[in-house]
Design a protein around this motif. Structure first.
Motif, PDB file in Angstrom:
ATOM      1  N   ILE A  12      17.517 -21.166 -43.716  1.00  0.00           N
ATOM      2  CA  ILE A  12      16.970 -20.565 -42.881  1.00  0.00           C
ATOM      3  C   ILE A  12      17.784 -20.082 -42.305  1.00  0.00           C
ATOM      4  N   SER A  13      17.231 -19.258 -41.265  1.00  0.00           N
ATOM      5  CA  SER A  13      18.065 -18.047 -40.632  1.00  0.00           C
ATOM      6  C   SER A  13      17.683 -17.400 -39.075  1.00  0.00           C
ATOM      7  N   GLN A  14      19.053 -17.699 -37.748  1.00  0.00           N
ATOM      8  CA  GLN A  14      17.586 -17.507 -36.951  1.00  0.00           C
ATOM      9  C   GLN A  14      19.074 -17.502 -35.707  1.00  0.00           C
TER      10      GLN A  14
ATOM     11  N   SER B 281      18.452 -11.861 -43.966  1.00  0.00           N
ATOM     12  CA  SER B 281      19.492 -13.146 -43.178  1.00  0.00           C
ATOM     13  C   SER B 281      20.474 -13.403 -42.950  1.00  0.00           C
ATOM     14  N   GLY B 282      21.006 -11.955 -43.430  1.00  0.00           N
ATOM     15  CA  GLY B 282      22.589 -12.602 -43.631  1.00  0.00           C
ATOM     16  C   GLY B 282      23.411 -13.522 -44.007  1.00  0.00           C
ATOM     17  N   ILE B 283      23.203 -13.892 -45.239  1.00  0.00           N
ATOM     18  CA  ILE B 283      22.721 -15.199 -46.324  1.00  0.00           C
ATOM     19  C   ILE B 283      22.823 -14.759 -47.561  1.00  0.00           C
ATOM     20  N   ASP B 284      24.615 -15.226 -48.274  1.00  0.00           N
ATOM     21  CA  ASP B 284      24.218 -15.234 -49.625  1.00  0.00           C
ATOM     22  C   ASP B 284      24.970 -16.469 -50.656  1.00  0.00           C
TER      23      ASP B 284
ATOM     24  N   GLY C 265      26.825 -18.511 -32.687  1.00  0.00           N
ATOM     25  CA  GLY C 265      25.984 -18.354 -31.469  1.00  0.00           C
ATOM     26  C   GLY C 265      24.869 -17.749 -32.926  1.00  0.00           C
ATOM     27  N   LEU C 266      24.179 -18.173 -34.493  1.00  0.00           N
ATOM     28  CA  LEU C 266      23.533 -18.287 -35.497  1.00  0.00           C
ATOM     29  C   LEU C 266      23.551 -19.575 -35.995  1.00  0.00           C
ATOM     30  N   ILE C 267      21.816 -19.685 -36.549  1.00  0.00           N
ATOM     31  CA  ILE C 267      21.646 -21.001 -36.794  1.00  0.00           C
ATOM     32  C   ILE C 267      21.713 -21.012 -38.823  1.00  0.00           C
TER      33      ILE C 267
ATOM     34  N   GLY D 228      28.607 -11.852 -42.053  1.00  0.00           N
ATOM     35  CA  GLY D 228      28.157 -10.974 -40.648  1.00  0.00           C
ATOM     36  C   GLY D 228      27.252 -11.934 -39.459  1.00  0.00           C
ATOM     37  N   ASP D 229      27.077 -11.116 -38.592  1.00  0.00           N
ATOM     38  CA  ASP D 229      26.350 -11.274 -37.301  1.00  0.00           C
ATOM     39  C   ASP D 229      25.236 -11.798 -37.915  1.00  0.00           C
TER      40      ASP D 229
END
Length: 583
Positions: A271-273, A235-238, A326-328, A358-359
């Motif tokens: 949440i990651s989108q 998800s690109g989350i820490d 561009g990322l939520i 990151g992206d």
């Protein structure tokens, strides 16, 4: 911010550490679990007897304060943390029970000398917990540092040690500033408040013993919750999560689910989108309608960020998300009021530690989306649906909406366009005037045509025929047939127009964009069946009379040329809203 002091027992917990130096080393060797403290010895003996019926290792000691502590143990320090978490999760001991090293214990009062302890009904710990020692260790009291010595030892602290103290003060609700290792006025005030809370001289400079007390207490709670950094690469989350209370469950884009663990009653969703402002608004609308998100609570939504809080008798939920590049990315926490204090701390840690990395966003291909749709779920979260959805339109610059009285009949709550709470300001003659809970800035406001439409002229109806299943109003074209009902009833317009129930309450416009009426619900159950396409609208005279009585001055427009189709569509859809009726 959480309360600075949770209970008298928590005060006693801090007092344990303040009495003696070398606390951290002591905790590593031997530990007790203090479950209660009483000011009266007789009551303390009764409570000790009650605990001893379940725990054979129940002990009682007088404290220097004159109170009487009821404890379990002693245990090895590592085992004590595991036992404490296990007993709390099974609700066998009070939620504010804590670990102490026993140095403040004085003469024992339980078990009574020469008396037999009751037979325990259950063992508190897992089978692999070592057998505890028979007697506690007691050390003599020592003198604390002078103010000058405290300042000297504080000056020798590293930046990381200073940050650790600030973090601990923040955790217990005394400090709200940045964790920067700089002891400015905010930190000094927090230290003095901490000292005052525990009956100490509020110098604003902690002694070595006080610093050890504060840090050890903080570390004990961190260990109890199992906080650890989770690097969620998909998800690109820490983020730091309480892994003693939650564990990874599954991916269901755009969500990463962490389910409750050990009966904690807590769950966390990341949440990651990818998306834009429209996607963020859509996500906000979805989350506000979740069964797990009570409708009572704060709501705040902007172009790049939203925050939701929902509270009820059995649920306490919150959500936050932000749009960037561009990322939520965001998070949700679902809990219950009985754990409100604990979970407020946890939510604060999650929010403070949350980082979009990151992206990368969660890949929708991880889970087939059609299956989620088939189950009627949004990524595994059940969505609450309104009883009905009807149309309405703006009649005031403050966001006042006109709709049919049927649209709001027997509603527990009413929303405009999914998210804006509204109330009925006036209702009569088949009309309802809605006022939003907070002022809105409508894209367009209805202007009512001053001149009557000609029979056979083209008209357009803006509405939500599918009751909100589509994200925007639909424009349906038809013909104005005549003024009056089939039997000449005044105040009606007969139209030739294909409509659905969700269209009721929508504005009917002429080719110049002027509103000539409001679509009325179809009459059902009569003896006659009207041909398809025969519908009726309330005319502008009836509407103006109702709005005037409700304190709204309707706008009007004179004769004008026909608008280009795209302009008519923009104007009609800009004034039209979805009116949802909820239980």
């Amino acid at each position: 911010m959480m309360p600075a002091v949770r209970s008298a027992c928590r005060l006693a917990a801090f007092a344990v550490f303040l009495m003696f130096p070398g606390l951290t080393a002591a905790l590593a060797q031997e530990a007790w679990i203090q479950v209660e403290a009483r000011s009266d010895q007789r009551l303390a003996e009764e409570r000790a007897f009650a605990f001893a019926t379940s725990f054979t290792e129940t002990r009682g000691f007088r404290l220097p304060s004159g109170w009487y502590a009821i404890v379990l143990g002693p245990y090895d320090a590592d085992e004590a943390a595991q036992i404490l978490a296990s007993l709390k999760s099974r609700r066998l001991i009070p939620s504010d029970s804590y670990i102490t090293d026993g140095r403040e214990f004085r003469e024992p009062f339980w078990p009574k000398e020469g008396g037999a302890a009751p037979v325990a009904a259950a063992e508190p710990a897992a089978a692999d917990v070592a057998e505890p020692a028979d007697e506690p260790v007691s050390d003599p009291a020592v003198i604390d540092e002078t103010p000058a010595e405290a300042r000297a030892t504080e000056a020798a602290l590293t930046t990381d040690e200073k940050k650790e103290l600030q973090s601990a003060l923040s955790w217990f609700g005394f400090y709200q500033g940045g964790i920067d290792g700089a002891f400015g006025p905010g930190t000094r005030t927090a230290m003095a408040a901490w000292q005052t809370a525990f009956g100490l001289e509020p110098s604003g400079v902690l002694t070595t013993r006080q610093r050890a007390t504060l840090v050890a207490s903080h570390q004990a709670e961190i260990a109890e919750y199992g906080f650890a950094l989770v690097e969620e690469q998909e998800s690109g989350i820490d983020v730091t999560l309480p892994l003693a209370l939650v564990e990874f469950d599954r991916y269901e884009p755009p969500f990463v689910h962490f389910r409750e663990k050990n009966g904690s009653g807590l769950s966390v969703v990341l949440i990651s989108q990818p998306g834009d402002a429209g996607s963020l608004a859509g996500l906000y609308e979805i989350l506000t309608t979740l069964d797990a998100m009570p409708q009572t609570g704060e709501r705040k939504a902007g172009e790049s960020e939203f925050r939701i809080r929902g509270r009820s008798a059995d649920r306490d939920s919150q959500a936050w998300a932000r749009l960037s590049d561009g990322l939520i990315k965001g998070w949700m926490v679902f809990s219950s009021p009985e754990h409100a204090e604990r979970d407020a701390r946890i939510a604060e840690v999650i929010e403070t530690s949350f980082r979009a990395v990151g992206d990368t966003a969660l890949d929708p291909g991880l889970v087939p989306l059609d299956e989620a749709a088939r189950r009627g779920l949004v990524a595994g979260l059940e969505v609450k649906k309104p009883l009905t959805g009807r149309s309405g339109f703006y009649v005031g610059a403050d966001g006042a909406v006109l709709t049919t009285s049927d649209a709001v009949a027997e509603c527990g709550r009413i929303t405009i366009d999914h998210t804006t709470e509204a109330s009925v300001a006036a209702q009569s003659e088949g009309f309802a005037l809605l006022k939003p809970a907070s002022p809105l800035a409508p894209p367009a406001v209805a202007a009512f045509a001053e001149s009557a439409a000609r029979p056979g002229s083209a008209i357009a109806l803006a509405g939500y025929p599918y009751e909100g299943r589509l994200p925007a109003p639909v424009l349906t074209h038809g013909t104005f047939e005549e003024a009056g009902g089939l039997n000449g009833e005044p105040g009606l317009l007969r139209l030739s127009l294909d409509t659905r129930p969700g269209d009721a309450g929508g504005p009917v416009l002429d080719a110049a964009g002027g509103v000539i009426g409001m679509l009325l619900p179809a009459v059902e159950g009569g003896a006659q069946q009207l041909p398809a396409g025969v519908t009726f609208a309330a005319d502008t005279a009836r509407i103006a009379a109702f709005l005037g009585a409700g304190g709204v001055s309707p706008r009007t427009t004179g004769a004008a040329p026909a608008l280009p189709p795209e302009t008519l569509t923009r104007q009609a859809t800009g004034m039209t809203v979805l009116v949802s009726c909820w239980e």
